[in-house]
Motif scaffolding. Structure first.
Motif, PDB file in Angstrom:
ATOM      1  N   THR A  47     -15.875  53.544 -49.008  1.00 19.95           N
ATOM      2  CA  THR A  47     -17.120  54.321 -49.025  1.00 19.95           C
ATOM      3  C   THR A  47     -16.890  55.591 -48.228  1.00 19.95           C
ATOM      4  OG1 THR A  47     -17.973  53.190 -47.074  1.00 19.95           O
ATOM      5  CG2 THR A  47     -18.604  52.292 -49.211  1.00 19.95           C
ATOM      6  N   SER A  48     -17.579  56.654 -48.617  1.00 16.40           N
ATOM      7  CA  SER A  48     -17.435  57.918 -47.898  1.00 16.40           C
ATOM      8  C   SER A  48     -18.040  57.772 -46.507  1.00 16.40           C
ATOM      9  CB  SER A  48     -18.108  59.052 -48.662  1.00 16.40           C
ATOM     10  OG  SER A  48     -19.496  58.788 -48.777  1.00 16.40           O
ATOM     11  N   GLN A  49     -17.410  58.400 -45.538  1.00 12.65           N
ATOM     12  CA  GLN A  49     -17.898  58.341 -44.166  1.00 12.65           C
ATOM     13  C   GLN A  49     -18.687  59.584 -43.793  1.00 12.65           C
ATOM     14  OE1 GLN A  49     -17.472  55.547 -42.219  1.00 12.65           O
ATOM     15  NE2 GLN A  49     -16.706  54.714 -44.132  1.00 12.65           N
ATOM     16  N   PHE A  50     -18.431  60.684 -44.475  1.00 12.09           N
ATOM     17  CA  PHE A  50     -19.095  61.951 -44.184  1.00 12.09           C
ATOM     18  C   PHE A  50     -19.607  62.551 -45.481  1.00 12.09           C
ATOM     19  CE2 PHE A  50     -15.630  61.388 -41.124  1.00 12.09           C
ATOM     20  CZ  PHE A  50     -16.360  61.385 -39.946  1.00 12.09           C
ATOM     21  N   GLY A  51     -20.612  63.404 -45.359  1.00 19.95           N
ATOM     22  CA  GLY A  51     -21.135  64.091 -46.535  1.00 19.95           C
ATOM     23  C   GLY A  51     -22.000  63.175 -47.374  1.00 19.95           C
ATOM     24  N   GLU A  52     -22.028  63.468 -48.664  1.00 19.60           N
ATOM     25  CA  GLU A  52     -22.867  62.687 -49.573  1.00 19.60           C
ATOM     26  C   GLU A  52     -22.320  61.272 -49.729  1.00 19.60           C
ATOM     27  OE1 GLU A  52     -21.081  63.907 -53.907  1.00 19.60           O
ATOM     28  OE2 GLU A  52     -22.534  65.252 -52.982  1.00 19.60           O
ATOM     29  N   PRO A  53     -23.213  60.301 -49.932  1.00 15.31           N
ATOM     30  CA  PRO A  53     -22.743  58.911 -50.079  1.00 15.31           C
ATOM     31  C   PRO A  53     -22.023  58.695 -51.410  1.00 15.31           C
ATOM     32  CG  PRO A  53     -25.149  59.034 -50.222  1.00 15.31           C
ATOM     33  CD  PRO A  53     -24.662  60.408 -49.932  1.00 15.31           C
ATOM     34  N   VAL A  54     -20.768  58.240 -51.318  1.00 13.71           N
ATOM     35  CA  VAL A  54     -19.946  57.971 -52.504  1.00 13.71           C
ATOM     36  C   VAL A  54     -19.265  56.623 -52.313  1.00 13.71           C
ATOM     37  CG1 VAL A  54     -18.086  58.803 -53.985  1.00 13.71           C
ATOM     38  CG2 VAL A  54     -19.479  60.444 -52.743  1.00 13.71           C
ATOM     39  N   TRP A  55     -19.291  55.812 -53.360  1.00 17.53           N
ATOM     40  CA  TRP A  55     -18.565  54.548 -53.365  1.00 17.53           C
ATOM     41  C   TRP A  55     -17.372  54.708 -54.288  1.00 17.53           C
ATOM     42  CZ3 TRP A  55     -22.538  49.977 -53.915  1.00 17.53           C
ATOM     43  CH2 TRP A  55     -23.326  49.922 -52.760  1.00 17.53           C
ATOM     44  N   TYR A  56     -16.188  54.249 -53.829  1.00 16.86           N
ATOM     45  CA  TYR A  56     -14.959  54.351 -54.605  1.00 16.86           C
ATOM     46  C   TYR A  56     -14.458  52.960 -54.963  1.00 16.86           C
ATOM     47  CZ  TYR A  56     -14.867  59.134 -52.836  1.00 16.86           C
ATOM     48  OH  TYR A  56     -15.188  60.426 -52.527  1.00 16.86           O
ATOM     49  N   ILE A  92       4.099  53.330 -59.967  1.00 15.13           N
ATOM     50  CA  ILE A  92       2.727  53.188 -60.446  1.00 15.13           C
ATOM     51  C   ILE A  92       2.705  53.469 -61.943  1.00 15.13           C
ATOM     52  CG2 ILE A  92       0.391  54.097 -60.319  1.00 15.13           C
ATOM     53  CD1 ILE A  92       0.887  54.735 -57.394  1.00 15.13           C
ATOM     54  N   ASN A  93       2.203  52.509 -62.719  1.00 19.16           N
ATOM     55  CA  ASN A  93       2.065  52.680 -64.165  1.00 19.16           C
ATOM     56  C   ASN A  93       0.665  53.136 -64.549  1.00 19.16           C
ATOM     57  OD1 ASN A  93       4.674  51.927 -64.642  1.00 19.16           O
ATOM     58  ND2 ASN A  93       4.179  49.839 -65.238  1.00 19.16           N
ATOM     59  N   ALA A  94      -0.334  52.622 -63.869  1.00 17.00           N
ATOM     60  CA  ALA A  94      -1.722  52.976 -64.174  1.00 17.00           C
ATOM     61  C   ALA A  94      -2.500  53.052 -62.867  1.00 17.00           C
ATOM     62  CB  ALA A  94      -2.353  51.946 -65.102  1.00 17.00           C
ATOM     63  N   HIS A  95      -3.379  54.033 -62.779  1.00 16.74           N
ATOM     64  CA  HIS A  95      -4.179  54.221 -61.571  1.00 16.74           C
ATOM     65  C   HIS A  95      -5.561  54.694 -61.999  1.00 16.74           C
ATOM     66  CE1 HIS A  95      -4.879  54.991 -57.333  1.00 16.74           C
ATOM     67  NE2 HIS A  95      -5.414  56.138 -57.682  1.00 16.74           N
ATOM     68  N   SER A  96      -6.580  54.121 -61.402  1.00 17.95           N
ATOM     69  CA  SER A  96      -7.943  54.469 -61.776  1.00 17.95           C
ATOM     70  C   SER A  96      -8.821  54.508 -60.529  1.00 17.95           C
ATOM     71  CB  SER A  96      -8.483  53.429 -62.760  1.00 17.95           C
ATOM     72  OG  SER A  96      -9.856  53.629 -62.979  1.00 17.95           O
ATOM     73  N   VAL A  97      -9.641  55.547 -60.432  1.00 15.91           N
ATOM     74  CA  VAL A  97     -10.616  55.659 -59.351  1.00 15.91           C
ATOM     75  C   VAL A  97     -11.979  55.907 -59.981  1.00 15.91           C
ATOM     76  CG1 VAL A  97     -11.356  56.960 -57.327  1.00 15.91           C
ATOM     77  CG2 VAL A  97      -8.928  56.596 -57.734  1.00 15.91           C
ATOM     78  N   LEU A  98     -12.919  55.026 -59.690  1.00 16.96           N
ATOM     79  CA  LEU A  98     -14.298  55.191 -60.123  1.00 16.96           C
ATOM     80  C   LEU A  98     -15.092  55.629 -58.896  1.00 16.96           C
ATOM     81  CD1 LEU A  98     -16.638  54.841 -62.164  1.00 16.96           C
ATOM     82  CD2 LEU A  98     -16.777  52.466 -61.408  1.00 16.96           C
ATOM     83  N   ALA A  99     -15.640  56.852 -58.950  1.00 13.26           N
ATOM     84  CA  ALA A  99     -16.418  57.398 -57.838  1.00 13.26           C
ATOM     85  C   ALA A  99     -17.882  57.421 -58.248  1.00 13.26           C
ATOM     86  CB  ALA A  99     -15.944  58.806 -57.493  1.00 13.26           C
ATOM     87  N   ILE A 100     -18.696  56.666 -57.517  1.00 13.03           N
ATOM     88  CA  ILE A 100     -20.135  56.616 -57.805  1.00 13.03           C
ATOM     89  C   ILE A 100     -20.854  57.329 -56.675  1.00 13.03           C
ATOM     90  CG2 ILE A 100     -22.120  55.131 -58.163  1.00 13.03           C
ATOM     91  CD1 ILE A 100     -20.206  53.063 -59.309  1.00 13.03           C
ATOM     92  N   ARG A 101     -21.540  58.429 -57.017  1.00 12.53           N
ATOM     93  CA  ARG A 101     -22.282  59.220 -56.036  1.00 12.53           C
ATOM     94  C   ARG A 101     -23.755  58.840 -56.100  1.00 12.53           C
ATOM     95  NH1 ARG A 101     -17.886  61.775 -56.639  1.00 12.53           N
ATOM     96  NH2 ARG A 101     -17.118  63.651 -55.702  1.00 12.53           N
ATOM     97  N   PHE A 102     -24.363  58.791 -54.929  1.00  9.44           N
ATOM     98  CA  PHE A 102     -25.769  58.418 -54.832  1.00  9.44           C
ATOM     99  C   PHE A 102     -26.575  59.601 -54.307  1.00  9.44           C
ATOM    100  CE2 PHE A 102     -23.352  54.511 -54.330  1.00  9.44           C
ATOM    101  CZ  PHE A 102     -23.975  53.672 -55.234  1.00  9.44           C
ATOM    102  N   ASP A 103     -27.838  59.682 -54.707  1.00  9.84           N
ATOM    103  CA  ASP A 103     -28.721  60.712 -54.159  1.00  9.84           C
ATOM    104  C   ASP A 103     -29.355  60.208 -52.862  1.00  9.84           C
ATOM    105  OD1 ASP A 103     -30.664  58.916 -54.995  1.00  9.84           O
ATOM    106  OD2 ASP A 103     -31.387  60.153 -56.640  1.00  9.84           O
ATOM    107  N   GLU A 104     -30.268  60.991 -52.285  1.00 12.92           N
ATOM    108  CA  GLU A 104     -30.885  60.624 -51.007  1.00 12.92           C
ATOM    109  C   GLU A 104     -31.689  59.333 -51.092  1.00 12.92           C
ATOM    110  OE1 GLU A 104     -31.650  63.793 -52.418  1.00 12.92           O
ATOM    111  OE2 GLU A 104     -29.875  64.629 -51.478  1.00 12.92           O
TER     112      GLU A 104
END
Length: 149
Positions: free
Chosen positions: A59-68, A84-96
């Motif tokens: 989870t983001s520690q600073f700035g807007e809340p983002v879950w990775y 590394i053959n495959a790599h994926s990052v799903l970033a979910i940003r939340f509002d206030e």
């Protein structure tokens, strides 16, 4: 006798081939495409995302809340380093209010391969020898104009 030797040779070759196959390993979040696609901006919130996808990898520690949610698959041939053959990052940003604002996914295009520079760590500044480091300050400590008394 010859048939026994042929069978032993075939079994030996089979053992060598299976022993030389690469090792596959998955790390991080195991991606389920149906669950990832079910997270919708404007509809879901933190609680529903956690119930659907589980706890995030980071989870983001600073700035807007983002879950990775981070996942990678590696393969390793015998006596080599893993790749590394495959790599994926799903970033979910939340509002206030805690609702999903965006859900973005990145892959191998963002992976950077770093190559260490031998045994030395490059630094900024002067290149000094051991003797210069040991004896370089002799005469400068307490010299006029340095503020020492």
């Amino acid at each position: 006798m010859h048939a026994t030797m042929r069978i032993a040779a075939v079994l030996g070759a089979l053992a060598l081939v299976t022993g030389c196959s690469s090792i596959r390993n998955s790390r991080g979040y195991l991606v389920d495409e149906v669950l990832v696609a079910s997270v919708q901006p404007g509809i879901d919130n933190r609680e529903s995302v956690e119930q659907t996808l589980g706890r995030p990898t980071l989870t983001s520690q600073f700035g807007e809340p983002v879950w990775y949610y981070i996942s990678s698959r590696t393969a390793q041939a015998p006596f080599t380093t893993p790749r590394i053959n495959a790599h994926s990052v799903l970033a979910i940003r939340f509002d206030e209010a805690g609702n999903v604002a965006t859900a973005e996914r990145t892959g191998m295009d963002k992976v950077v391969r770093l190559d260490p520079d031998g045994d030395a760590t490059p630094t900024l500044g002067r290149d000094r020898s051991l003797l210069q480091d040991l004896f370089g300050n002799i005469g400068t400590v307490g010299a006029p104009g340095t503020g020492a008394r």
